[in-house]
Design a protein around this motif. Structure first.
Motif, PDB file in Angstrom:
ATOM      1  N   MET A 210      50.365 -75.904  12.446  1.00  0.00           N
ATOM      2  CA  MET A 210      50.261 -74.853  11.427  1.00  0.00           C
ATOM      3  C   MET A 210      48.793 -74.640  11.058  1.00  0.00           C
ATOM      4  SD  MET A 210      51.601 -72.618   9.381  1.00  0.00           S
ATOM      5  CE  MET A 210      53.358 -72.972   9.409  1.00  0.00           C
ATOM      6  N   SER A 211      48.369 -73.397  11.015  1.00  0.00           N
ATOM      7  CA  SER A 211      46.992 -73.064  10.668  1.00  0.00           C
ATOM      8  C   SER A 211      46.722 -73.351   9.192  1.00  0.00           C
ATOM      9  CB  SER A 211      46.744 -71.585  10.965  1.00  0.00           C
ATOM     10  OG  SER A 211      45.416 -71.237  10.675  1.00  0.00           O
ATOM     11  N   LYS A 212      45.480 -73.677   8.898  1.00  0.00           N
ATOM     12  CA  LYS A 212      45.047 -73.908   7.524  1.00  0.00           C
ATOM     13  C   LYS A 212      43.899 -72.965   7.181  1.00  0.00           C
ATOM     14  CE  LYS A 212      46.428 -78.773   7.398  1.00  0.00           C
ATOM     15  NZ  LYS A 212      45.994 -80.163   7.080  1.00  0.00           N
ATOM     16  N   ALA A 213      43.715 -72.706   5.883  1.00  0.00           N
ATOM     17  CA  ALA A 213      42.679 -71.758   5.473  1.00  0.00           C
ATOM     18  C   ALA A 213      42.114 -72.121   4.110  1.00  0.00           C
ATOM     19  CB  ALA A 213      43.245 -70.333   5.446  1.00  0.00           C
ATOM     20  N   VAL A 214      40.898 -71.626   3.857  1.00  0.00           N
ATOM     21  CA  VAL A 214      40.268 -71.741   2.551  1.00  0.00           C
ATOM     22  C   VAL A 214      39.462 -70.473   2.330  1.00  0.00           C
ATOM     23  CG1 VAL A 214      38.067 -72.824   3.227  1.00  0.00           C
ATOM     24  CG2 VAL A 214      39.094 -73.365   1.002  1.00  0.00           C
ATOM     25  N   PHE A 215      39.248 -70.114   1.075  1.00  0.00           N
ATOM     26  CA  PHE A 215      38.531 -68.891   0.720  1.00  0.00           C
ATOM     27  C   PHE A 215      37.158 -69.238   0.149  1.00  0.00           C
ATOM     28  CE2 PHE A 215      37.511 -65.066  -1.635  1.00  0.00           C
ATOM     29  CZ  PHE A 215      38.057 -64.055  -0.869  1.00  0.00           C
ATOM     30  N   LEU A 216      36.128 -68.565   0.612  1.00  0.00           N
ATOM     31  CA  LEU A 216      34.784 -68.754   0.068  1.00  0.00           C
ATOM     32  C   LEU A 216      34.442 -67.576  -0.833  1.00  0.00           C
ATOM     33  CD1 LEU A 216      34.342 -71.093   2.085  1.00  0.00           C
ATOM     34  CD2 LEU A 216      32.033 -70.217   2.426  1.00  0.00           C
TER      35      LEU A 216
ATOM     36  N   ALA B 157      45.646 -66.555  12.216  1.00  0.00           N
ATOM     37  CA  ALA B 157      46.315 -67.833  11.967  1.00  0.00           C
ATOM     38  C   ALA B 157      47.160 -68.276  13.155  1.00  0.00           C
ATOM     39  CB  ALA B 157      47.182 -67.734  10.715  1.00  0.00           C
ATOM     40  N   ASP B 158      47.615 -67.327  13.959  1.00  0.00           N
ATOM     41  CA  ASP B 158      48.404 -67.662  15.148  1.00  0.00           C
ATOM     42  C   ASP B 158      47.544 -68.288  16.247  1.00  0.00           C
ATOM     43  OD1 ASP B 158      50.856 -66.885  14.188  1.00  0.00           O
ATOM     44  OD2 ASP B 158      50.722 -64.852  14.997  1.00  0.00           O
ATOM     45  N   LYS B 159      46.246 -68.010  16.226  1.00  0.00           N
ATOM     46  CA  LYS B 159      45.363 -68.438  17.310  1.00  0.00           C
ATOM     47  C   LYS B 159      44.474 -69.630  16.956  1.00  0.00           C
ATOM     48  CE  LYS B 159      44.787 -63.798  19.303  1.00  0.00           C
ATOM     49  NZ  LYS B 159      43.780 -62.772  19.682  1.00  0.00           N
ATOM     50  N   TYR B 160      44.171 -69.769  15.664  1.00  0.00           N
ATOM     51  CA  TYR B 160      43.165 -70.756  15.261  1.00  0.00           C
ATOM     52  C   TYR B 160      43.725 -71.721  14.216  1.00  0.00           C
ATOM     53  CZ  TYR B 160      40.243 -67.281  17.552  1.00  0.00           C
ATOM     54  OH  TYR B 160      39.720 -66.406  18.471  1.00  0.00           O
ATOM     55  N   ASP B 161      43.105 -72.882  14.120  1.00  0.00           N
ATOM     56  CA  ASP B 161      43.637 -73.940  13.256  1.00  0.00           C
ATOM     57  C   ASP B 161      43.027 -73.969  11.856  1.00  0.00           C
ATOM     58  OD1 ASP B 161      45.283 -74.826  15.323  1.00  0.00           O
ATOM     59  OD2 ASP B 161      43.734 -76.132  16.133  1.00  0.00           O
ATOM     60  N   TYR B 162      41.757 -73.565  11.730  1.00  0.00           N
ATOM     61  CA  TYR B 162      41.082 -73.596  10.427  1.00  0.00           C
ATOM     62  C   TYR B 162      40.383 -72.265  10.194  1.00  0.00           C
ATOM     63  CZ  TYR B 162      41.951 -78.604  10.141  1.00  0.00           C
ATOM     64  OH  TYR B 162      42.557 -79.832  10.071  1.00  0.00           O
ATOM     65  N   ILE B 163      40.893 -71.506   9.230  1.00  0.00           N
ATOM     66  CA  ILE B 163      40.336 -70.187   8.940  1.00  0.00           C
ATOM     67  C   ILE B 163      39.478 -70.255   7.678  1.00  0.00           C
ATOM     68  CG2 ILE B 163      40.825 -67.762   8.459  1.00  0.00           C
ATOM     69  CD1 ILE B 163      43.600 -68.253   9.712  1.00  0.00           C
ATOM     70  N   THR B 164      38.210 -69.888   7.829  1.00  0.00           N
ATOM     71  CA  THR B 164      37.319 -69.753   6.681  1.00  0.00           C
ATOM     72  C   THR B 164      37.285 -68.278   6.322  1.00  0.00           C
ATOM     73  OG1 THR B 164      35.973 -71.628   7.421  1.00  0.00           O
ATOM     74  CG2 THR B 164      34.988 -70.126   5.802  1.00  0.00           C
ATOM     75  N   MET B 165      37.883 -67.924   5.194  1.00  0.00           N
ATOM     76  CA  MET B 165      37.954 -66.529   4.777  1.00  0.00           C
ATOM     77  C   MET B 165      36.909 -66.280   3.687  1.00  0.00           C
ATOM     78  SD  MET B 165      41.242 -64.303   3.592  1.00  0.00           S
ATOM     79  CE  MET B 165      41.155 -62.507   3.556  1.00  0.00           C
ATOM     80  N   GLU B 166      36.023 -65.353   3.968  1.00  0.00           N
ATOM     81  CA  GLU B 166      34.922 -65.072   3.033  1.00  0.00           C
ATOM     82  C   GLU B 166      35.230 -63.850   2.186  1.00  0.00           C
ATOM     83  OE1 GLU B 166      30.296 -63.561   2.989  1.00  0.00           O
ATOM     84  OE2 GLU B 166      31.127 -64.299   4.870  1.00  0.00           O
ATOM     85  N   GLY B 167      34.888 -63.921   0.917  1.00  0.00           N
ATOM     86  CA  GLY B 167      35.064 -62.792   0.022  1.00  0.00           C
ATOM     87  C   GLY B 167      33.893 -61.826   0.069  1.00  0.00           C
ATOM     88  N   SER B 168      34.063 -60.685  -0.564  1.00  0.00           N
ATOM     89  CA  SER B 168      33.004 -59.690  -0.687  1.00  0.00           C
ATOM     90  C   SER B 168      32.417 -59.789  -2.097  1.00  0.00           C
ATOM     91  CB  SER B 168      33.560 -58.282  -0.465  1.00  0.00           C
ATOM     92  OG  SER B 168      34.225 -58.197   0.772  1.00  0.00           O
ATOM     93  N   GLY B 169      31.113 -60.088  -2.201  1.00  0.00           N
ATOM     94  CA  GLY B 169      30.511 -60.197  -3.523  1.00  0.00           C
ATOM     95  C   GLY B 169      31.089 -61.341  -4.333  1.00  0.00           C
ATOM     96  N   GLY B 170      31.135 -61.152  -5.645  1.00  0.00           N
ATOM     97  CA  GLY B 170      31.694 -62.160  -6.539  1.00  0.00           C
ATOM     98  C   GLY B 170      33.191 -61.980  -6.718  1.00  0.00           C
ATOM     99  N   ILE B 171      33.782 -62.827  -7.515  1.00  0.00           N
ATOM    100  CA  ILE B 171      35.236 -62.873  -7.640  1.00  0.00           C
ATOM    101  C   ILE B 171      35.829 -61.582  -8.211  1.00  0.00           C
ATOM    102  CG2 ILE B 171      35.221 -63.935  -9.950  1.00  0.00           C
ATOM    103  CD1 ILE B 171      37.706 -64.598  -7.020  1.00  0.00           C
TER     104      ILE B 171
END
Length: 232
Positions: A1-7, A108-122
């Motif tokens: 199962m793929s994992k992810a985190v948001f920056l 997520a179907d292809k990769y194990d660790y996804i680093t998802m970046e945001g645009s600007g601030g929260i």
């Protein structure tokens, strides 16, 4: 199962893409099959054929050495260096969360660790006309935890604490803080980091110096910050 985190960051131009590149590079070197994803990128240059180059994605690709294609990394790319909601108002092609979701799940179907970046601030709005989409809507869509990227310099206590308090009040979990533009031995920066950690209760994941080519945090420690992608 793929994992992810948001920056996310305390503001724009804080170094989220730079930190994303270093994190993805560290995970790639550890053989963890990482990927990068961003819902919308603004401020991009054009190729000779007129198509837009997703600059943040290109930076992460070159920094990390991953083979993931640029087309997989970001569904919405704009030329003007504005908030995506304004860039799309002028250029067209407004953000649709269904499109963002489709691209994310394909990644997520292809990769194990996804680093998802945001645009600007929260609080960055991604769309404000056809739809009302805030950056935090993307985080909630995938039930992600965040890493907060901040500058180590003057003013960071206020921006870090305000961002952290907003996210806590809106039930947006944060795993910790990465401080960028850090100068070892700088008494003010060291105190800033101490105060931010004390006032938010969040751990410091890393302190990154200018022009760093590596993030010193161990790959397994970074990987532990990622949560399993929840498929709704």
């Amino acid at each position: 199962m793929s994992k992810a985190v948001f920056l996310t960051g305390t503001g724009t131009d804080i170094g989220k893409t730079y930190i994303s590149g270093l994190i993805v590079k560290k995970l790639a070197e550890a053989g963890k099959n990482p990927a990068y994803y961003k819902a919308a990128m603004s401020g991009n240059e054009r190729r000779e054929d007129g198509s837009l180059i997703p600059g943040d994605a290109l930076f992460v690709q070159k920094t990390s050495g991953i083979s993931q294609s640029l087309d997989e990394m970001c569904p919405y790319v704009y030329e003007n260096a504005w908030s995506p909601h304004l860039a799309s108002r002028v250029e067209g092609n407004p953000v649709d969360l269904k499109v963002v979701r489709k691209g994310f799940l394909e990644t997520a179907d292809k990769y194990d660790y996804i680093t998802m970046e945001g645009s600007g601030g929260i609080l960055c709005p991604l769309c404000f006309d056809e739809r009302r989409i805030q950056l935090e809507d993307v985080i909630r869509e995938f039930e992600l935890s965040s890493i907060l990227v901040a500058d180590a310099g003057l003013g960071t206590i206020n921006s870090v604490v305000l961002t952290a308090e907003y996210m806590k009040a809106h039930s947006l979990p944060i795993k910790g803080i990465i401080f960028n533009h850090y100068h070892p031995g700088n008494i003010m920066e060291d105190d800033n980091i101490f105060m931010c950690e004390h006032m938010t209760g969040l751990p410091v994941i890393a302190k990154v110096q200018d022009d760093a080519t590596e993030i010193e945090t161990d790959a397994d420690v970074l990987a532990a910050l990622y949560d399993e992608v929840k498929i709704k």
